[in-house]
Design an enzyme around this catalytic site. Structure first.
Site, PDB file in Angstrom:
ATOM      1  N   ASP A 167     -41.979  36.633  72.024  1.00 32.88           N
ATOM      2  CA  ASP A 167     -41.302  37.872  71.787  1.00 32.88           C
ATOM      3  C   ASP A 167     -42.233  39.219  71.491  1.00 32.88           C
ATOM      4  O   ASP A 167     -41.947  39.899  70.592  1.00 32.88           O
ATOM      5  CB  ASP A 167     -40.355  37.750  70.566  1.00 32.88           C
ATOM      6  CG  ASP A 167     -39.351  36.631  70.897  1.00 32.88           C
ATOM      7  OD1 ASP A 167     -38.233  36.955  71.396  1.00 32.88           O
ATOM      8  OD2 ASP A 167     -39.743  35.399  70.909  1.00 32.88           O
ATOM      9  N   TYR A 197     -40.181  42.706  77.768  1.00 31.57           N
ATOM     10  CA  TYR A 197     -39.020  43.543  77.546  1.00 31.57           C
ATOM     11  C   TYR A 197     -38.699  44.890  78.337  1.00 31.57           C
ATOM     12  O   TYR A 197     -38.028  45.489  78.074  1.00 31.57           O
ATOM     13  CB  TYR A 197     -39.092  44.023  75.936  1.00 31.57           C
ATOM     14  CG  TYR A 197     -39.037  42.811  75.153  1.00 31.57           C
ATOM     15  CD1 TYR A 197     -37.437  42.472  74.463  1.00 31.57           C
ATOM     16  CD2 TYR A 197     -39.854  42.104  75.020  1.00 31.57           C
ATOM     17  CE1 TYR A 197     -37.412  41.480  73.549  1.00 31.57           C
ATOM     18  CE2 TYR A 197     -39.699  40.979  73.942  1.00 31.57           C
ATOM     19  CZ  TYR A 197     -38.240  40.626  73.021  1.00 31.57           C
ATOM     20  OH  TYR A 197     -38.154  39.517  72.493  1.00 31.57           O
ATOM     21  N   ASN A 232     -35.289  34.756  77.424  1.00 33.84           N
ATOM     22  CA  ASN A 232     -34.317  35.447  77.930  1.00 33.84           C
ATOM     23  C   ASN A 232     -34.421  36.905  78.460  1.00 33.84           C
ATOM     24  O   ASN A 232     -33.882  37.219  79.496  1.00 33.84           O
ATOM     25  CB  ASN A 232     -32.901  35.752  77.023  1.00 33.84           C
ATOM     26  CG  ASN A 232     -33.404  36.310  75.576  1.00 33.84           C
ATOM     27  OD1 ASN A 232     -34.177  35.815  74.928  1.00 33.84           O
ATOM     28  ND2 ASN A 232     -32.945  37.629  75.385  1.00 33.84           N
ATOM     29  N   HIS A 327     -29.192  34.335  66.478  1.00 35.57           N
ATOM     30  CA  HIS A 327     -29.424  33.437  67.305  1.00 35.57           C
ATOM     31  C   HIS A 327     -29.080  32.206  66.734  1.00 35.57           C
ATOM     32  O   HIS A 327     -29.498  31.117  67.006  1.00 35.57           O
ATOM     33  CB  HIS A 327     -30.613  33.423  68.095  1.00 35.57           C
ATOM     34  CG  HIS A 327     -31.065  34.692  68.786  1.00 35.57           C
ATOM     35  ND1 HIS A 327     -29.993  35.305  69.647  1.00 35.57           N
ATOM     36  CD2 HIS A 327     -32.028  35.766  68.702  1.00 35.57           C
ATOM     37  CE1 HIS A 327     -30.624  36.524  70.046  1.00 35.57           C
ATOM     38  NE2 HIS A 327     -31.785  36.763  69.393  1.00 35.57           N
ATOM     39  N   HIS A 354     -37.639  33.566  70.180  1.00 37.74           N
ATOM     40  CA  HIS A 354     -36.489  34.220  70.249  1.00 37.74           C
ATOM     41  C   HIS A 354     -35.927  35.021  69.038  1.00 37.74           C
ATOM     42  O   HIS A 354     -35.493  35.892  69.042  1.00 37.74           O
ATOM     43  CB  HIS A 354     -35.253  33.150  70.599  1.00 37.74           C
ATOM     44  CG  HIS A 354     -33.942  33.416  71.296  1.00 37.74           C
ATOM     45  ND1 HIS A 354     -33.883  34.484  72.274  1.00 37.74           N
ATOM     46  CD2 HIS A 354     -32.773  32.970  70.958  1.00 37.74           C
ATOM     47  CE1 HIS A 354     -32.757  34.846  72.401  1.00 37.74           C
ATOM     48  NE2 HIS A 354     -31.888  33.680  71.736  1.00 37.74           N
ATOM     49  N   VAL A 355     -35.989  34.143  67.802  1.00 37.92           N
ATOM     50  CA  VAL A 355     -35.656  34.800  66.748  1.00 37.92           C
ATOM     51  C   VAL A 355     -36.843  35.820  66.334  1.00 37.92           C
ATOM     52  O   VAL A 355     -38.032  35.226  65.812  1.00 37.92           O
ATOM     53  CB  VAL A 355     -35.136  33.778  65.578  1.00 37.92           C
ATOM     54  CG1 VAL A 355     -34.806  34.490  64.127  1.00 37.92           C
ATOM     55  CG2 VAL A 355     -34.180  32.958  66.004  1.00 37.92           C
TER      56      VAL A 355
END
EC number: 3.1.3.2
Length: 481
Positions: A167, A197, A232, A327, A354-355
């Protein structure tokens, strides 16, 4: 003594010392540290970290990844912005003397009205293990030179240091993560998804921010392989722009050696590197029973040979175990499908992103619960993986600071800070793990422990190994478990 040399004795003894000295973090701790972070906004495009290389049509956004199953090949990728130029890579083991040449392919694509540069992918194969190679890519009169080091040959006692990042994005917090990682001495990155992103932008700016991210990470990606997994923010499903093909930007730019592991998709694949077998899963592709990813993982787990690659590591984007409000339980569907396999095959560690926080679990499982009967809560399980969430690379969505209370029994340590991890594999039995918080420009090792190998820790051959191999370092009464 062959492979079991005096050096290996010293390595095991150093691991023992580390296990005494490092913070083990096994009290179920929620860190009270509150990080002072830079604003969670992207770095302006005119900043020097996005600088375009000098020279007309000069290659940019250079990145490499493993190109085969066992680490004797790399895929080198780059972009020429104005015209195709050459897809050749010149390389050799002596700086400035390029004995060999490999030729790749190029393509470009459109996303909305954005038109990409010419994206080159070149497979460089037949390399020697544990060798430093210099390489040059050029376009007309513009050329650039880099280097990389191949891993040692696949062997149960091959030591290797991995970095783990997830991330990331392209903020000043992202830059802090990248700079601290590059000081770590790690040799390759296990990337847990959510790269640029760019999907937080609209229209042509989406493609522009994919380009800027490629230049942003080039100081690392051009010199060592990053093993990619998709998150994602790689889906890029934007029907309001007429873009409805998932992963379009990501798959055009970031390739993987999926065919080498008999996968049908670059989104899930496996490689062997040194003493590790690394499996990459796709959280946003079908994975339930009978799907291609399900079939592939079933077969790939059968190909794992713990005698050759004792360390079994799985990468995914969505964590299976997560006690953050962000999440929460999103990984439950994958847990229901695959957790039993992870326990059966004694996976050592599963990394997820993700988190936007850090969390580490104990070895636990919930395989007894089957909706209609069995224990309804995770329980200690010595055959289960350690689950580690490293979704704290620095993106502009900010930190996930709200953990659920009370802290679940399965959660060993958690903190909402930016950072990266390293996994330093010493031999077939031990690895040293660090999570490093980026503390306002200072690298702070916050969570550290010794990871014991699931296969060699219990296998009968390991007991024989203990008798003959670590006999000289147990005089003080310590025996690894």
């Amino acid at each position: 003594m062959g492979r079991f040399s005096v050096m290996n004795h010293l390595v095991i003894f150093s691991v023992f010392l580390s296990s005494v000295l490092v913070y083990r973090g096994d009290a179920g701790i929620t860190s009270s540290f509150i990080r002072s972070e830079w604003p969670a906004v992207d770095i302006p495009l005119d900043h020097h970290v996005f600088k375009v290389p000098k020279g007309y049509n000069a290659p940019q956004q250079v990145h490499i990844t493993q190109g085969d199953y066992d680490g004797k090949a790399v895929i080198i990728s780059w972009v020429t912005p104005d015209e195709p130029g050459s897809s050749k890579v010149y390389y050799g083991a002596v700086q400035g003397k390029y004995e060999f040449v490999a030729e790749g392919t190029y393509h470009n694509y459109t996303f909305y009205k954005y038109k990409s540069g010419f994206i080159h992918h070149c497979l460089v194969s037949g390399l020697e293990h544990d060798t430093k190679y210099y390489y040059k890519i050029e376009s007309g009169e513009s050329s650039r030179e880099f280097w990389f080091v191949t891993p040692p040959e696949v062997h149960p006692d091959a030591s290797y240091k991995f970095g783990i990042i997830g991330d990331m994005g392209q903020t000043f917090n992202s830059l802090s993560t990248l700079e601290h990682y590059m000081q770590s001495g790690a040799q390759a990155v296990l990337f847990l998804g959510d790269l640029s992103y760019a999907d937080r932008y609209e229209y042509n700016d989406v493609g522009v921010r994919w380009d800027s991210w490629g230049r942003f990470v080039e100081p690392s990606t051009a010199y060592q392989p990053w093993l990619w997994s998709a998150g994602n923010h790689e889906v890029d499903y934007m029907p309001y722009m007429g873009e409805v093909t998932p992963f379009r930007n990501y798959l055009q730019r970031y390739t993987t050696p999926y065919l080498a592991s008999k996968s049908s998709s670059p989104l899930w694949y496996a490689v062997r590197r040194a003493s590790a077998h690394i499996i990459v899963l796709s959280s946003y592709s079908p994975f339930v029973k009978y799907t291609p990813q399900w079939h592939w993982l079933s077969e790939e787990l059968k190909r794992v040979d713990r005698e050759k690659t004792p360390w079994l590591i799985v990468l995914m984007h969505v964590p299976i175990y997560n006690s953050n409000e962000a999440h929460f339980m999103e990984g439950e569907s994958m847990r229901a499908v695959f957790e039993e396999w992870f326990v059966k095959h004694k996976v050592d560690v599963i990394f997820a992103g993700h988190v936007h926080a850090y969390e580490r679990s104990y070895r636990i499982s919930n395989v007894r619960y089957n909706v209609s009967s069995g224990d309804r809560f995770p329980v200690p399980d010595k055959s289960a993986p350690v689950y580690i969430t490293v979704g704290d690379g620095g993106n502009q969505e900010g930190l996930a600071g709200r953990f659920r209370e009370p802290q679940p029994d399965y959660s060993a340590f958690r903190e909402a800070s930016y950072g990266h991890s390293t996994l330093d594999i010493k031999n077939r039995t031990h690895a040293i793990y660090h999570w490093n918080r980026n503390d306002d420009g200072k690298k702070v090792a916050t969570d550290e422990f010794v990871l014991h190998n699931q296969y060699w820790g219990k296998n009968i051959r390991r007991r024989k190994l203990k008798k003959h191999y670590i006999k000289s370092v147990v005089a003080g009464g310590w025996i690894a478990t």
